[in-house]
Scaffold this active site. Structure first.
Site, PDB file in Angstrom:
ATOM      1  N   ILE A   1       0.792  -1.096   0.169  1.00 59.69           N
ATOM      2  CA  ILE A   1       0.067  -0.001  -0.057  1.00 59.69           C
ATOM      3  C   ILE A   1       0.769   1.263  -0.119  1.00 59.69           C
ATOM      4  O   ILE A   1       0.362   2.201  -0.260  1.00 59.69           O
ATOM      5  CB  ILE A   1      -1.202  -0.041   1.293  1.00 59.69           C
ATOM      6  CG1 ILE A   1      -0.375  -0.213   2.569  1.00 59.69           C
ATOM      7  CG2 ILE A   1      -2.017  -1.012   0.881  1.00 59.69           C
ATOM      8  CD1 ILE A   1      -1.179   0.067   3.836  1.00 59.69           C
ATOM      9  N   GLY A   2       2.254   1.120   0.091  1.00 58.18           N
ATOM     10  CA  GLY A   2       2.924   2.331   0.101  1.00 58.18           C
ATOM     11  C   GLY A   2       4.656   1.973   0.010  1.00 58.18           C
ATOM     12  O   GLY A   2       4.922   0.904   0.598  1.00 58.18           O
TER      13      GLY A   2
ATOM     14  N   GLY B   1       8.320   3.971   0.388  1.00 60.64           N
ATOM     15  CA  GLY B   1       9.229   5.191   0.585  1.00 60.64           C
ATOM     16  C   GLY B   1      10.512   4.854   0.520  1.00 60.64           C
ATOM     17  O   GLY B   1      10.984   3.902  -0.312  1.00 60.64           O
TER      18      GLY B   1
ATOM     19  N   ASP C   1       9.032  16.000  14.353  1.00 59.92           N
ATOM     20  CA  ASP C   1       8.942  16.142  12.753  1.00 59.92           C
ATOM     21  C   ASP C   1       7.286  16.185  12.512  1.00 59.92           C
ATOM     22  O   ASP C   1       6.857  15.702  11.537  1.00 59.92           O
ATOM     23  CB  ASP C   1       9.454  14.892  12.130  1.00 59.92           C
ATOM     24  CG  ASP C   1       9.704  15.085  10.331  1.00 59.92           C
ATOM     25  OD1 ASP C   1       9.575  16.321   9.934  1.00 59.92           O
ATOM     26  OD2 ASP C   1       9.679  14.030   9.765  1.00 59.92           O
TER      27      ASP C   1
ATOM     28  N   LYS D   1       5.118  -2.027   8.480  1.00 57.49           N
ATOM     29  CA  LYS D   1       6.337  -1.462   7.711  1.00 57.49           C
ATOM     30  C   LYS D   1       7.587  -2.300   7.700  1.00 57.49           C
ATOM     31  O   LYS D   1       8.028  -2.577   8.923  1.00 57.49           O
ATOM     32  CB  LYS D   1       6.601   0.011   8.289  1.00 57.49           C
ATOM     33  CG  LYS D   1       7.734   0.890   7.972  1.00 57.49           C
ATOM     34  CD  LYS D   1       8.100   1.932   9.021  1.00 57.49           C
ATOM     35  CE  LYS D   1       7.100   2.904   8.763  1.00 57.49           C
ATOM     36  NZ  LYS D   1       7.336   4.254   9.440  1.00 57.49           N
TER      37      LYS D   1
END
Length: 419
Positions: free
Chosen positions: A20-21, A23, A141, A43
């Site tokens: 789904i993702g 990076g 962040d 993750k």
């Protein structure tokens, strides 16, 4: 094995559904817990990133930092980390699966949210950060990409990988972390990191949600840093004329150069946001989450409840406003829920006889819940003035957390003893 080449169908006990993702340092998969049937996000770190000679050690610390938070942060506006583990050379983190979009979707002049929604979203972020700071954790962040909107004003803070935790050596990543446009002057300068650092970043996010623009921009990073550390932001009123002065002042105070001049903590900021939101919703007949939460914190009935428990109360309750002279409960009718009076006062009537008066901050109709069954109401309840009533739905409370049920049970027993 490269994560892009992942062909396995399970990680630990979890069954992989789809990617789904992806990076720069990790990939995220949708998975299912076979024991509960619930969805989770997993993750998985890219091993080649950990092995990079210059930044590999830092990335690994950040990943392990986030993994170390498993089970430590339990707040409705923070993405939960459930588990973390290693299989061979593969490192993974199991997180709450959040369906929605990041706040980046609402950071352009064409996609701005209503003012009251912006204030309520920032209020919820503020409460989540106050909780995290209370755990000794500073995010470092805060930016739109790390704030997930799941619908309406529902928001969750994600990505605590860069966080600073005061009691853990693992999290002491000494180099500068964060995204320059949202970093405070002291963060850029490598100075002391405090909760005011997150407050500054949240102020920048609020500025961008209100205007669709960043307060500081530059043709290069050096110019941007100079403006952040020494320059004044573009005035909000020059970008949008309908922002009330109270809201503008909140943003400016969050973004003060000197941390001492910012809000002393997120609790003080939340109070200011709540007051500003009251002004915005003065003509709205609905009760916002911001107003509800602030009201709960002020009521005597909930004075022993934590913020996390109060957010859960909002989830299982319904709020109603009624005029004076309204019969709220009728003697002889069957009911199972009970009520807390948020404002106004009511009288308890048995036939034509007055039994009691109940003021704001106290409950009524609780006997049906205590008996754990829908019972015939033994008295009527009539409003003496305009009232706001919080209905605690019995079935929903029975499905709530053990901590919340225990807190309600203790409070109701104390109420009975006092009467």
């Amino acid at each position: 094995m490269k994560i892009d080449d992942l062909t396995r169908t399970t990680i630990g006990k979890f069954q992989i559904r789809k990617l789904i993702g992806r990076g720069a340092t990790s990939s995220v998969y949708l998975a299912e817990d076979p024991f509960t049937g619930s969805e989770v996000a997993i993750k998985i770190a890219r091993l080649n990133v950990f092995n990079e000679p210059l930044s590999g050690s830092r990335y690994k610390k950040m990943f392990m930092n986030e993994a170390s938070l498993a089970g430590k942060l339990r707040h409705p506006h923070i993405v939960a980390v459930y588990d973390a583990g290693t299989e061979g050379e593969m490192h993974y983190i199991v997180m709450e699966c959040v369906h929605g979009v990041t706040l980046k979707s609402y950071c352009t002049p064409e996609t701005l949210l209503p003012l009251e929604d912006v204030v309520e979203i920032v209020f919820k972020c503020c409460d989540a950060l106050e909780y995290a700071h209370g755990q000794g954790l500073i995010h470092r962040d805060i930016k739109p990409a790390n704030l997930l909107c799941t619908g309406g004003t529902e928001i969750k803070i994600s990505d605590f990988g860069t966080a600073l935790l005061s009691d853990s050596e693992l999290t002491q990543i000494v180099d500068t972390v964060g995204t320059p446009s949202y970093m405070s002057p002291e963060q850029i300068a490598g100075g002391e990191i405090t909760p005011q650092t997150d407050i500054y970043s949240l102020g920048v996010v609020m500025y961008q949600l209100l205007t669709g623009k960043l307060p500081f921009t530059g043709t290069n990073q050096y110019e941007l840093i100079q403006k952040i550390t020494k320059g004044a932001p573009v005035p909000l009123e020059s970008l949008r004329s309908d922002i009330p002065m109270g809201i503008r002042n909140i943003v400016y105070r969050c973004m003060e150069k000197d941390p001492v001049n910012r809000y002393r903590d997120c609790g003080e900021l939340a109070n200011n946001l709540s007051r500003a939101h009251e002004q915005l919703e003065s003509d709205n007949t609905n009760v916002s989450d911001t107003r509800k939460f602030s009201t709960l914190k002020s009521l005597e009935f909930f004075n022993d409840f934590t913020d996390v428990e109060l957010w859960e109360v909002l989830r299982i309750s319904k709020w109603h406003r009624f005029p004076a002279g309204k019969r709220l409960l009728r003697e002889g009718k069957i009911g199972g829920s009970f009520f807390v009076l948020a404002s106004g006062d009511v009288r308890i009537m048995k036939g034509d006889s007055l039994l009691d008066m109940v003021e704001a901050g106290h409950c009524f109709g609780e006997m049906a819940y205590i008996h754990n069954s829908k019972k015939t109401r033994s008295a009527s309840v009539v409003s003496n003035s305009e009232v706001t009533v919080i209905k605690i739905i019995a079935e929903a409370l029975q499905g709530a957390s053990d901590q919340l049920q225990s807190k309600f049970n203790r409070k109701l027993l104390c109420t009975l003893a006092d009467r």
